[in-house]
Design a protein around this motif. Structure first.
Motif, mmCIF file in Angstrom:
data_model
loop_
_atom_site.group_PDB
_atom_site.id
_atom_site.type_symbol
_atom_site.label_atom_id
_atom_site.label_comp_id
_atom_site.label_asym_id
_atom_site.label_seq_id
_atom_site.Cartn_x
_atom_site.Cartn_y
_atom_site.Cartn_z
ATOM 1 N N ALA A 72 4.077 7.895 10.722
ATOM 2 C CA ALA A 72 3.785 6.508 10.366
ATOM 3 C C ALA A 72 3.028 6.459 9.045
ATOM 4 O O ALA A 72 2.044 7.183 8.867
ATOM 5 N N LEU A 73 3.483 5.603 8.117
ATOM 6 C CA LEU A 73 2.882 5.493 6.789
ATOM 7 C C LEU A 73 2.533 4.045 6.471
ATOM 8 O O LEU A 73 3.164 3.115 6.985
ATOM 9 N N THR A 74 1.547 3.875 5.594
ATOM 10 C CA THR A 74 1.283 2.576 4.986
ATOM 11 C C THR A 74 1.188 2.761 3.479
ATOM 12 O O THR A 74 0.864 3.848 2.988
ATOM 13 N N ARG A 75 1.480 1.678 2.756
ATOM 14 C CA ARG A 75 1.397 1.716 1.296
ATOM 15 C C ARG A 75 0.784 0.423 0.796
ATOM 16 O O ARG A 75 1.286 -0.662 1.101
ATOM 17 N N LEU A 76 -0.311 0.550 0.062
ATOM 18 C CA LEU A 76 -0.908 -0.593 -0.609
ATOM 19 C C LEU A 76 -0.450 -0.530 -2.066
ATOM 20 O O LEU A 76 -0.882 0.350 -2.816
ATOM 21 N N PRO A 77 0.452 -1.432 -2.489
ATOM 22 C CA PRO A 77 1.032 -1.327 -3.826
ATOM 23 C C PRO A 77 -0.011 -1.469 -4.932
ATOM 24 O O PRO A 77 -1.018 -2.166 -4.778
ATOM 25 N N ALA A 78 0.243 -0.788 -6.035
ATOM 26 C CA ALA A 78 -0.612 -0.912 -7.209
ATOM 27 C C ALA A 78 -0.675 -2.371 -7.639
ATOM 28 O O ALA A 78 0.305 -3.116 -7.524
ATOM 29 N N THR A 79 -1.836 -2.783 -8.138
ATOM 30 C CA THR A 79 -2.010 -4.174 -8.548
ATOM 31 C C THR A 79 -1.382 -4.454 -9.912
ATOM 32 O O THR A 79 -1.175 -5.609 -10.271
ATOM 33 N N GLY A 80 -1.086 -3.417 -10.679
ATOM 34 C CA GLY A 80 -0.458 -3.565 -11.988
ATOM 35 C C GLY A 80 0.816 -2.754 -12.061
ATOM 36 O O GLY A 80 1.521 -2.576 -11.062
ATOM 37 N N VAL A 81 1.095 -2.234 -13.231
ATOM 38 C CA VAL A 81 2.286 -1.406 -13.415
ATOM 39 C C VAL A 81 2.072 -0.057 -12.741
ATOM 40 O O VAL A 81 1.130 0.670 -13.070
#
Length: 484
Positions: A72-81
């Motif tokens: 099981a994984l989670t990903r918090l996307p980068a706020t910029g590029v």
């Protein structure tokens, strides 16, 4: 954690081709707010958080069957590029790692602006499947006096039988660090990352260090916080931890003695005697909380060991000991006991440890001598006299552990790592970080203080600045650094 009686150089146990077992960028991410992930989180997850799975082989051997584990994984996307992903490797062993906490201050924001933060539950843990289970939830387990050798050993045999029944022997064989290291490489590939950037905590530093040895060309940057020394066998590790906790208890006693509610004197011998008196009092007459739960002497000892780690929690430890000494089990006492019970990780902690270190058929007399040495190194924990030691779960384990102590070897292609150690960390003593930094030819950040793991949590700005700078530009030449 390790069982080899002498040190050796460990060649990778299993060689994996660079094609690994997951295609690049294959995680099917979905919002964690979707109902199918409701049971993943106790609290509402961040709105931007994404959830997904990665499948990996149960075993990576050449003649392996097609059995899989699902991570099981989670990903918090980068706020910029986005420039890449930072994988967070949890501790334990056996602690879940999805949705890892990171500070939202300006320092960490420099990292999260351009890097996704990826957390995962290791094989057998949390939301990953199959899940390690030995059948009985923590609070429902029978209370066994560990000082009753025959009863304790009988319970260990029952626990082993339950682990085999509920998890399966073949699965148990592959719940150790050796396979977990290969899982990390599968995760890297599934994320679409050609090289791994990761931050590891406590036991997770063992996984990261083994990864650095096994996959040097797939390594970009690894931060090891609260460092495990790969050269220590299980006995040496436990012995050094016992010495570290005794030193921290002595530091706490000196601090405690200055407080009017402290039930301990400032000198070490007197503090140990007074602490034993409190524990023996609870051992003779267990406390009952307002909710009807029993507080045992071992509950108080475990909470003491947990609260010792951070000096900013020592006032709470003083309050706990003061109230327990007065026979009070109010809401604060119950809360601290529950906080440090560690029930959810119990099965995984035991199974992963045994999968790593079990040495069936070991000399029973030698085991007893080693455990007596560990007890002697930490007098404050020995509130009852123990004449001998019974066999424990890992002594009864049906197969030999797959991890062996060794002096790590850094390949010429391996980039510098970054190691972080706190001067008075009893769980992973500072000397571990110093030694591992030397072997990996990597810089060391030393925090002068008490504590166990802190990186990117907003605890020490000096440490976090150095860590973020390294993660953003790992190839820059760096010297050792001390944060006060």
């Amino acid at each position: 954690m390790f069982t080899l009686k002498h040190l050796l150089i460990l060649l990778p146990l299993i060689i994996i081709s660079q094609s690994v077992h997951a295609q690049s960028g294959t995680v099917q991410w979905q919002p964690c707010t979707n109902s199918q992930f409701d049971n993943w989180f106790e609290d509402e997850p961040p709105e931007a958080l994404l959830c997904g799975y990665v499948d990996a082989p149960l075993t990576y051997s050449v003649d392996a069957k097609a059995d899989k584990v699902r991570l099981a994984l989670t990903r918090l996307p980068a706020t910029g590029v986005k420039k890449g992903s930072v994988v967070v490797i949890s501790g334990g062993p056996g602690l879940p790692g999805i949705n890892p906490f990171m500070s939202d201050d300006d320092i960490v924001a420099k990292l999260t602006q351009s890097y996704d933060i990826v957390g995962y539950d290791p094989r057998g843990v949390g939301q990953s499947t199959p899940k390690i289970s030995c059948g009985v939830p923590g609070r429902e387990r029978p209370v066994i006096d560990e000082h009753d050798i025959s009863a304790s050993e009988a319970q260990a045999r029952k626990t082993l039988a339950a682990c085999i029944k509920h998890t399966g022997l073949e699965t148990l064989k592959h719940m150790g660090s050796d396979d977990a290291v290969n899982d990390l490489n599968v995760i890297r590939a599934a994320l679409g990352e050609p090289v791994l950037t990761a931050v590891a905590y406590s036991y997770g530093t063992q996984i990261a260090a083994l990864y650095a040895e096994r996959f040097p060309q797939q390594t970009r940057a690894l931060v090891l916080d609260g460092v495990v020394d790969l050269s220590e066998d299980d006995f040496t590790q436990q012995l050094n931890q016992a010495r570290g906790y005794q030193q921290t208890f002595q530091r706490f006693a000196a601090f405690c003695a200055k407080h009017p509610d402290c039930p301990l004197p400032g000198d070490e011998a007197g503090a140990v005697e007074a602490f034993h008196g409190i524990l023996r009092q609870v051992y003779a007459t267990a406390l009952i909380t307002t909710d009807g739960d029993q507080v045992t002497a071992d509950d108080v000892l475990l909470s003491t060991q947990s609260l010792l780690l951070w000096s900013d929690r020592w006032p709470e430890l003083i309050a706990l000991l003061h109230k327990v000494n007065a026979g009070i089990a109010d809401e604060q006492v119950a809360g601290l006991i529950d906080e440090n019970a560690g029930e959810e990780a119990d099965d995984a902690l035991s199974v992963i440890s045994c999968a790593d270190t079990a040495a069936p058929g070991s000399d029973t007399q030698l085991l007893r001598q080693q455990r007596q040495a560990i007890r002697a190194a930490s007098p404050f924990t020995n509130y009852l006299k123990v004449q001998a030691s019974g066999l424990e779960l890992c002594d009864l384990w049906p197969v030999r552990g797959t991890l062996e102590a060794h002096v790590p070897v850094a390949a010429p292609s391996l980039p510098p790592l970054l190691l972080v150690g706190q001067r008075f960390d009893p769980t992973t003593p500072w000397v571990n970080a110093r030694q591992m930094a030397t072997w990996f030819k990597s810089p060391l950040i030393t925090r002068e203080g008490d504590g166990h793991t802190l990186v990117l949590n907003g605890i020490d700005r000096c440490v976090d600045e150095a860590v973020v700078a390294y993660l953003l530009a790992p190839r820059e030449i760096r010297a050792d650094k001390t944060c006060r």
